[in-house]
Design an enzyme around this catalytic site. Structure first.
Site, mmCIF file in Angstrom:
data_model
loop_
_atom_site.group_PDB
_atom_site.id
_atom_site.type_symbol
_atom_site.label_atom_id
_atom_site.label_comp_id
_atom_site.label_asym_id
_atom_site.label_seq_id
_atom_site.Cartn_x
_atom_site.Cartn_y
_atom_site.Cartn_z
ATOM 1 C CD GLU A 189 12.209 -7.301 2.796
ATOM 2 O OE1 GLU A 189 12.318 -7.559 4.003
ATOM 3 O OE2 GLU A 189 12.993 -6.541 2.200
ATOM 4 C CG HIS A 190 8.284 -10.936 3.585
ATOM 5 N ND1 HIS A 190 7.533 -10.107 4.397
ATOM 6 C CD2 HIS A 190 9.559 -10.861 4.045
ATOM 7 C CE1 HIS A 190 8.316 -9.555 5.305
ATOM 8 N NE2 HIS A 190 9.537 -9.990 5.114
ATOM 9 C CD GLN A 205 2.060 0.043 4.599
ATOM 10 O OE1 GLN A 205 1.525 -0.918 4.041
ATOM 11 N NE2 GLN A 205 1.353 0.961 5.225
ATOM 12 C CG HIS A 233 0.664 -5.227 2.079
ATOM 13 N ND1 HIS A 233 2.048 -5.231 2.110
ATOM 14 C CD2 HIS A 233 0.273 -4.079 2.697
ATOM 15 C CE1 HIS A 233 2.473 -4.135 2.726
ATOM 16 N NE2 HIS A 233 1.413 -3.426 3.088
ATOM 17 C CB CYS A 284 1.688 -10.946 0.102
ATOM 18 S SG CYS A 284 1.952 -9.614 1.280
#
Length: 209
Positions: free
Chosen positions: A96-97, A136, A164, A166
């Site tokens: 979500e970031h 997570q 991830h 990201c």
């Protein structure tokens, strides 16, 4: 973020339709992608980019839409009281970031009470929460909480191991690094022997007590 309603499980085989709907404004999403392309110095009217806003909007709509399913439970007539485990369940979600994917595997187990669950439903419940903008830690806890609240087992354990993008594609660029999270309820949290058995079956034998 809203969770599906708690399941009331009657005697005998039981099915509950589980649906999480999310309205996606596709025209607005397409426009937002076109605006992003312009902000990045790209012209969305170029031949190779004309369909990109639609494709990206459709892709995110699919990634954020879990499939409805029937939650099926059965009476535990045989009194089975050992762990039920599903290991290596593929999991993919969106951070979500940064709106970038994280992917990996989940291990989900429970100690049955009066009901047992159709095995494929463990993966379905995981997908129910994974198809969202997530972190997570929260995803792991949501799956464990939902199973504990709706199945009423004697214990629930969830472990997720994921990479991830990201973290691997940007920032520190730690390619191949995996994040591990766990959530426990009932005997799997309170009883050391049950907890050790659960983590051993997930392959996390070095987990501290």
């Amino acid at each position: 973020m809203t969770a599906p309603d708690r399941v009331a499980v009657p005697p005998g085989p039981a099915r509950l339709r589980v649906v999480r709907s999310r309205a996606v404004d596709l025209p607005a999403a397409e426009q937002a992608v076109a605006d992003l392309l312009r902000a990045l110095g790209k012209d969305p009217a170029q031949p190779h980019l004309t369909d990109t806003p639609r494709r990206v909007a459709d892709a995110y709509a699919e990634l954020l839409a879990p499939a409805p399913f029937d939650l099926t439970t059965f009476p535990n007539d045989e009194g089975y009281n050992e762990l039920v485990m599903a290991t290596g369940i593929p999991v993919q979600s969106l951070c979500e970031h940064h709106l970038l994917p994280f992917t990996g595997v989940a291990h989900i187990g429970y100690l049955p009470g009066d009901r047992i669950l159709g095995l494929s439903k463990l993966a379905r419940v995981l997908d129910l929460f994974a198809r969202d903008l997530q972190v997570q830690e929260r995803l792991t806890q949501q799956v464990a909480d939902w199973l504990q609240g709706n199945l009423n087992p004697r214990g629930v354990g969830v472990v997720i191991e994921a990479e991830h993008l990201c973290m691997s594609l940007r920032g520190v660029r730690a390619r191949g690094a995996r994040t591990t999270t766990s959530a426990l309820h009932g005997l799997l949290r309170e009883d050391a022997r049950s907890r050790h058995e659960f983590f051993a079956l997930t392959g996390m034998r070095g987990r501290p007590e």
